[in-house]
Design an enzyme around this catalytic site. Structure first.
Site, short mmCIF file in Angstrom:
data_model
loop_
_atom_site.label_atom_id
_atom_site.label_comp_id
_atom_site.label_asym_id
_atom_site.label_seq_id
_atom_site.Cartn_x
_atom_site.Cartn_y
_atom_site.Cartn_z
N ARG A 3 0.81 -1.23 0.00
CA ARG A 3 0.00 0.00 0.00
C ARG A 3 0.84 1.27 0.00
NH1 ARG A 3 -5.05 0.38 2.97
NH2 ARG A 3 -6.10 -1.64 2.99
N LYS A 25 2.54 -20.02 4.77
CA LYS A 25 1.75 -20.45 5.90
C LYS A 25 1.56 -19.28 6.86
CE LYS A 25 3.89 -22.27 9.62
NZ LYS A 25 4.75 -21.34 10.36
N HIS A 47 8.82 -24.08 4.55
CA HIS A 47 10.24 -23.81 4.26
C HIS A 47 11.16 -24.92 4.78
CE1 HIS A 47 10.48 -22.16 8.35
NE2 HIS A 47 11.79 -22.23 8.25
N LYS A 91 15.06 -26.92 3.23
CA LYS A 91 16.36 -26.98 3.92
C LYS A 91 17.21 -28.10 3.33
CE LYS A 91 14.66 -25.28 8.38
NZ LYS A 91 15.46 -24.14 8.79
N GLU A 95 13.85 -24.44 19.56
CA GLU A 95 14.33 -23.07 19.28
C GLU A 95 14.73 -22.43 20.60
OE1 GLU A 95 12.18 -20.77 16.14
OE2 GLU A 95 10.55 -22.09 16.73
N ASP A 123 1.67 -23.45 14.53
CA ASP A 123 2.83 -22.79 13.93
C ASP A 123 3.90 -23.78 13.48
OD1 ASP A 123 4.29 -20.37 13.30
OD2 ASP A 123 5.57 -20.77 15.03
N HIS A 170 5.67 -28.11 9.80
CA HIS A 170 7.07 -28.55 9.75
C HIS A 170 7.29 -29.94 10.39
CE1 HIS A 170 7.50 -24.49 8.56
NE2 HIS A 170 7.64 -23.94 9.74
N LYS A 191 9.53 -23.03 21.85
CA LYS A 191 10.35 -21.81 21.89
C LYS A 191 11.01 -21.69 23.26
CE LYS A 191 8.16 -19.32 18.23
NZ LYS A 191 9.17 -19.45 17.19
C1 BG6 Z 1 8.27 -20.60 11.14
C2 BG6 Z 1 7.53 -20.31 12.40
O1 BG6 Z 1 7.45 -21.28 10.23
O2 BG6 Z 1 9.41 -21.40 11.43
C3 BG6 Z 1 8.43 -19.64 13.42
O3 BG6 Z 1 6.42 -19.48 12.11
C4 BG6 Z 1 9.68 -20.46 13.64
O4 BG6 Z 1 7.76 -19.44 14.65
C5 BG6 Z 1 10.33 -20.79 12.32
O5 BG6 Z 1 10.56 -19.72 14.45
C6 BG6 Z 1 11.48 -21.76 12.52
O6 BG6 Z 1 12.20 -21.87 11.32
P1 BG6 Z 1 13.76 -22.16 11.31
O7 BG6 Z 1 14.08 -22.29 9.86
O8 BG6 Z 1 14.41 -21.01 11.98
O9 BG6 Z 1 13.93 -23.44 12.07
#
Ligand code: BG6
Length: 484
Positions: A43, A142, A172, A176, A210, A229, A234, A334
């Protein structure tokens, strides 16, 4: 090949944190096809020069090795353009269409790096403006919905505008290098296949830990939680890669058909398994990297009485001939002790012990995903450390370090996925039926939590999660890798 990559959400967090750096890496490596344009859409009232300046400044936050020199940026910036758009206004799509028509690129990629609430509207408008021709691809980030019903609505709307082969749903983790190596390990080597089954494997553990907290995403995260999430996407994709049958070839649908079968074979939840085999936790204050850090409820944007989970551990089974009875443990969270994603395959002990071995020692294959990328094979050997106690075994480890072998400068997840979209390769993207099946499986957990707030367990930041996670696995006589 000419391409136009239209980045909706072109000034947003994802664009500058992940997509621009990935596109720049592809540009630097010479893998981004020449003759392309990257068109940021948002925007904001910006012209091309202002957009380039904005992206230039944001590269300051990228790690040094991945930052462009001034000369490199000048060449990269020539690809960057900007179109101001309000996604609710049909006339803005018409303007975009006119812009794209002028160039008539071989491939047009529409990347929706926007709030998912805009997906349906954006797809309808793109179709209405004729921006869904067969040479157009659409990329969706996502989260695609927050439950099965909302996921279906989005998928249906997207499919009204685009055919499935034009739709690239990003997870994603599939981009990897370490995850691609997992497929290579299983389907490029004959060695493990005979062992990859219930007769030889006692249990499998998947950990995505994480060390960071929710950072600046508190408001989003509080509406989302770890199950949506990380687990629905994943972690389940990793479970599929481990559990699936060998596909008949490496084509996208052959791979996705096999992943779908795994998701369909996951044991349905019962009242008993929901209460005994799922642990949800939330971090309280603690330490991370030696520094005191606040608890989740004190993070900006988070409701101070929030019951959103920041940790999930669960036990499931794949109900088929290969895996019946083998527990699969998944955990992710986390503010855990460290950033570490790995998969442990625990093999059954030798059927009859003729040597003395340390209690609980068995063969293990550890697949390190990040930050290390490689394999460890844990064996037992006669170490003769004690010269008199012969025939007593000790654990030894074979290490294969992919970062050392292939260099740590490997193609990053977003770089790989963006190039795949431009080239039209769907292998590493998720099909709608996979996604729906994953939502179907996590929904009973969400439902259970809605009615049972007592199951939320606090854990101190900087630990491996609530003790209930260790208790869950200990009930089967096993332990998480860092505990054994
Ligand atoms: C994302 C999540 O899809 O993946 C995040 O929304 C998370 O919360 C992240 O931190 C982790 O990805 P990576 O590649 O850092 O392990």
């Amino acid at each position: 090949m000419s391409f136009d990559l239209v980045l909706f959400g072109g000034t947003g967090d994802l664009a500058w944190r992940k997509l621009m750096p990935a596109l720049f890496q592809a540009f630097r490596h010479g893998t981004l096809p020449s003759g392309g344009r990257i068109i940021g859409v948002a925007r904001d009232a910006l012209n091309d020069a202002q957009y380039r300046a904005l992206i230039h400044d944001r590269f300051d936050q990228v790690e040094l090795a991945k930052r462009p020199s001034e000369e490199e940026f000048a060449r990269f910036a020539a690809l960057l353009h900007f179109v101001q758009m309000d996604l609710s206004k049909p006339q803005d799509y018409a303007r975009l269409a006119a812009n794209l028509r002028e160039r008539n690129a071989d491939t047009v990629v529409m990347y929706l790096a926007t709030a998912p609430s805009l997906f349906t509207q954006a797809c309808e408008q793109l179709a209405a403006a004729g921006l869904n021709s067969p040479t157009t691809r659409i990329v969706l980030e996502k989260p695609l919905g927050h439950d099965l019903a909302s996921n279906r609505l989005i998928n249906e709307a997207v499919r009204r505008a685009f055919s499935e082969r034009q739709i690239f749903r990003i997870d994603h983790y599939l981009g990897k290098p370490s995850v691609q190596n997992l497929f290579a390990l299983r389907f490029g080597n004959a060695l493990f296949e005979p062992l990859w089954r219930r007769e030889t494997i006692a249990n499998i553990q998947i950990t995505i830990a994480e060390d960071l907290g929710v950072e600046k995403r508190g408001a989003f995260y509080d509406q989302t939680g770890t199950l949506r999430d990380m687990v629905q996407n994943h972690a389940l994709q990793l479970l599929c890669a481990i559990g699936m049958e060998p596909p008949i070839n490496a084509h996208a649908d052959a791979i996705r058909d096999e992943k779908l079968k795994v998701l369909r074979s996951l044991k349905p939840w019962t009242a008993q398994t929901l209460s005994q085999h799922v642990v949800r936790g939330q971090y309280a204050a603690g330490t991370s990297g030696g520094e005191a850090v606040p608890g989740y409820r004190q993070e900006p944007g988070v409701n101070p009485a929030s019951t959103t989970e920041t940790f999930v551990a669960l036990r499931t089974e794949i109900a088929n001939w290969r895996w019946a009875g083998v527990p699969f443990y998944l955990r992710t969270g986390k503010r855990l002790a460290e950033r570490d994603a790995h998969i442990v395959i625990n093999f059954r002990p030798a059927p009859h012990a003729i040597f003395k071995s340390p209690p609980g020692a068995t063969n293990q294959l550890v697949i390190n995903l990040q930050p290390k990328d490689g394999l460890e094979l844990h064996l037992l050997a006669e170490g003769q450390e004690n010269r008199r106690a012969i025939q007593s075994l000790a654990p030894v480890q074979l290490d294969l370090d992919f970062d050392k072998r292939f260099g740590s400068e490997r193609v990053g997840a977003y770089e790989r996925l963006l190039l795949d979209v431009i080239d039209g390769r769907l292998n590493l993207f998720v099909r709608s039926d996979e996604q729906e099946e994953a939502w179907r499986w996590v929904e009973p957990i969400l439902e259970h939590w809605r009615t049972d707030s007592s199951s939320l367990r606090p854990y101190n930041a900087g630990t491996w999660g609530p003790s209930a996670s260790s208790a869950m696995i200990a009930r089967d006589g096993y332990c998480w890798s860092e505990e054994c």
